[in-house]
Motif scaffolding. Structure first.
Motif, PDB file in Angstrom:
ATOM      1  N   MET A   1      55.513  27.041  37.336  1.00 40.75           N
ATOM      2  CA  MET A   1      53.980  26.750  37.301  1.00 40.75           C
ATOM      3  C   MET A   1      53.312  26.742  38.590  1.00 40.75           C
ATOM      4  O   MET A   1      52.259  26.980  38.584  1.00 40.75           O
ATOM      5  CB  MET A   1      53.999  25.243  36.308  1.00 40.75           C
ATOM      6  N   LYS A   2      54.243  26.216  39.510  1.00 44.57           N
ATOM      7  CA  LYS A   2      53.613  25.892  40.814  1.00 44.57           C
ATOM      8  C   LYS A   2      53.130  27.485  41.367  1.00 44.57           C
ATOM      9  O   LYS A   2      52.245  27.617  42.080  1.00 44.57           O
ATOM     10  CB  LYS A   2      54.639  25.072  41.590  1.00 44.57           C
ATOM     11  N   GLY A   3      54.047  28.504  41.081  1.00 37.24           N
ATOM     12  CA  GLY A   3      53.778  29.890  41.548  1.00 37.24           C
ATOM     13  C   GLY A   3      52.520  30.387  41.105  1.00 37.24           C
ATOM     14  O   GLY A   3      51.885  31.065  41.400  1.00 37.24           O
ATOM     15  N   THR A   4      52.340  30.032  39.666  1.00 35.00           N
ATOM     16  CA  THR A   4      50.984  30.613  38.992  1.00 35.00           C
ATOM     17  C   THR A   4      49.965  29.813  39.679  1.00 35.00           C
ATOM     18  O   THR A   4      48.926  30.488  39.899  1.00 35.00           O
ATOM     19  CB  THR A   4      51.078  30.185  37.686  1.00 35.00           C
ATOM     20  N   LEU A   5      49.898  28.553  40.007  1.00 36.64           N
ATOM     21  CA  LEU A   5      48.960  28.233  40.687  1.00 36.64           C
ATOM     22  C   LEU A   5      48.416  28.528  41.949  1.00 36.64           C
ATOM     23  O   LEU A   5      47.242  28.503  42.501  1.00 36.64           O
ATOM     24  CB  LEU A   5      49.041  26.688  40.694  1.00 36.64           C
ATOM     25  N   LEU A   6      49.536  28.863  42.660  1.00 37.64           N
ATOM     26  CA  LEU A   6      49.287  29.597  44.218  1.00 37.64           C
ATOM     27  C   LEU A   6      48.652  30.848  44.047  1.00 37.64           C
ATOM     28  O   LEU A   6      47.615  31.101  44.536  1.00 37.64           O
ATOM     29  CB  LEU A   6      50.734  29.762  44.657  1.00 37.64           C
ATOM     30  N   ILE A   7      49.054  31.658  42.982  1.00 33.67           N
ATOM     31  CA  ILE A   7      48.430  33.092  42.675  1.00 33.67           C
ATOM     32  C   ILE A   7      46.942  32.908  42.115  1.00 33.67           C
ATOM     33  O   ILE A   7      46.095  33.734  42.628  1.00 33.67           O
ATOM     34  CB  ILE A   7      49.471  34.209  42.210  1.00 33.67           C
ATOM     35  N   GLN A   8      46.870  31.960  41.397  1.00 35.71           N
ATOM     36  CA  GLN A   8      45.609  31.787  41.022  1.00 35.71           C
ATOM     37  C   GLN A   8      44.442  31.348  41.989  1.00 35.71           C
ATOM     38  O   GLN A   8      43.322  31.604  42.227  1.00 35.71           O
ATOM     39  CB  GLN A   8      45.512  30.483  40.062  1.00 35.71           C
ATOM     40  N   ILE A  10      44.910  32.020  45.156  1.00 36.18           N
ATOM     41  CA  ILE A  10      44.794  33.085  46.074  1.00 36.18           C
ATOM     42  C   ILE A  10      43.611  33.994  45.477  1.00 36.18           C
ATOM     43  O   ILE A  10      42.732  34.496  46.318  1.00 36.18           O
ATOM     44  CB  ILE A  10      45.834  33.827  46.457  1.00 36.18           C
ATOM     45  N   LEU A  11      43.619  34.405  44.117  1.00 36.32           N
ATOM     46  CA  LEU A  11      43.027  35.212  43.507  1.00 36.32           C
ATOM     47  C   LEU A  11      41.371  34.610  43.463  1.00 36.32           C
ATOM     48  O   LEU A  11      40.484  35.376  43.756  1.00 36.32           O
ATOM     49  CB  LEU A  11      43.512  35.576  42.188  1.00 36.32           C
ATOM     50  N   LEU A  12      41.265  33.444  43.158  1.00 34.30           N
ATOM     51  CA  LEU A  12      40.184  32.761  43.226  1.00 34.30           C
ATOM     52  C   LEU A  12      39.335  32.595  44.550  1.00 34.30           C
ATOM     53  O   LEU A  12      38.320  32.916  44.572  1.00 34.30           O
ATOM     54  CB  LEU A  12      40.112  31.453  42.831  1.00 34.30           C
ATOM     55  N   LEU A  13      40.100  32.495  45.558  1.00 35.94           N
ATOM     56  CA  LEU A  13      39.670  32.520  46.797  1.00 35.94           C
ATOM     57  C   LEU A  13      39.171  34.070  47.236  1.00 35.94           C
ATOM     58  O   LEU A  13      37.834  34.154  47.921  1.00 35.94           O
ATOM     59  CB  LEU A  13      40.430  32.148  47.937  1.00 35.94           C
ATOM     60  N   GLY A  14      39.837  35.027  46.769  1.00 35.99           N
ATOM     61  CA  GLY A  14      39.287  36.442  47.055  1.00 35.99           C
ATOM     62  C   GLY A  14      38.083  36.566  46.293  1.00 35.99           C
ATOM     63  O   GLY A  14      37.162  37.369  46.821  1.00 35.99           O
ATOM     64  N   ALA A  15      38.000  36.130  45.036  1.00 36.55           N
ATOM     65  CA  ALA A  15      36.666  36.575  44.222  1.00 36.55           C
ATOM     66  C   ALA A  15      35.631  35.755  44.737  1.00 36.55           C
ATOM     67  O   ALA A  15      34.483  36.321  45.131  1.00 36.55           O
ATOM     68  CB  ALA A  15      37.027  36.011  42.813  1.00 36.55           C
ATOM     69  N   VAL A  50      41.450  35.124  35.897  1.00 37.23           N
ATOM     70  CA  VAL A  50      42.413  34.313  36.463  1.00 37.23           C
ATOM     71  C   VAL A  50      42.670  32.889  35.898  1.00 37.23           C
ATOM     72  O   VAL A  50      44.035  32.438  35.835  1.00 37.23           O
ATOM     73  CB  VAL A  50      42.025  34.205  38.000  1.00 37.23           C
ATOM     74  N   LEU A  51      41.762  32.434  35.367  1.00 35.56           N
ATOM     75  CA  LEU A  51      41.726  30.995  34.991  1.00 35.56           C
ATOM     76  C   LEU A  51      42.417  30.879  33.393  1.00 35.56           C
ATOM     77  O   LEU A  51      42.882  29.863  33.118  1.00 35.56           O
ATOM     78  CB  LEU A  51      40.465  30.221  35.019  1.00 35.56           C
ATOM     79  N   ARG A  52      42.061  32.006  32.766  1.00 33.17           N
ATOM     80  CA  ARG A  52      42.532  32.280  31.414  1.00 33.17           C
ATOM     81  C   ARG A  52      43.364  33.194  31.104  1.00 33.17           C
ATOM     82  O   ARG A  52      42.743  34.251  30.286  1.00 33.17           O
ATOM     83  CB  ARG A  52      41.101  32.047  30.451  1.00 33.17           C
TER      84      ARG A  52
END
Length: 147
Positions: A1-8, A10-15, A50-52
């Motif tokens: 779950m921690k890896g999923t939050l990290l990639i989310q 990163i993707l949200l910061l990119g967006a 990314v969130l859903r």
């Protein structure tokens, strides 16, 4: 779950950075309104996906695609194809504008040079370009007009 939050994250910061740069450069981006709206919808869809991610999979199943990632890939292929075609068309348009501008400058320079030669009495080669701005400007011979 921690890896999923990290990639989310990163993707949200990119967006968010894409949206920030787009808004920050709003006045210099000479794009049509529908392209601006499409970009904004893209960023919102990106954030939502990314969130859903399960919702993307649900949509993919209803569209007949096996996984949400496959649906995103297919949409990305369509988007990149649109971008490539749009860039090609803009390039061709700019190329035509540069050609037309170069042609107009060349014709104007030729007319100025000919008028200078006529006023000073120095006409080399016996040819004069008429004062038409038509790219297919008619060339007449001053030698034949004096006969």
């Amino acid at each position: 779950m921690k890896g999923t939050l990290l990639i989310q994250l990163i993707l949200l910061l990119g967006a968010g950075s894409m949206l920030f740069l787009f808004i920050w450069r709003w006045h210099t981006a000479h794009t049509r309104a529908w392209k601006r709206i499409a970009f904004f919808v893209f960023v919102v869809a990106n954030v939502y996906a990314v969130l859903r991610p399960d919702d993307v999979t649900w949509v993919a199943h209803h569209l007949g695609v096996g996984r949400g990632t496959d649906l995103v890939l297919y949409l990305l292929v369509v988007a990149v194809s649109f971008y490539a075609l749009n860039t090609y068309m803009r390039f061709r348009s700019l190329e035509k504008q540069v050609t037309d501008l170069a042609r107009a400058v060349a014709l104007r320079d030729a007319m100025l040079l000919n008028s200078e030669r006529l006023s000073s009495g120095q006409l080399s080669g016996g040819h004069l370009v008429t004062e038409s701005l038509d790219p297919q400007a008619e060339v007449r011979s001053t030698a034949s007009s004096s006969s």
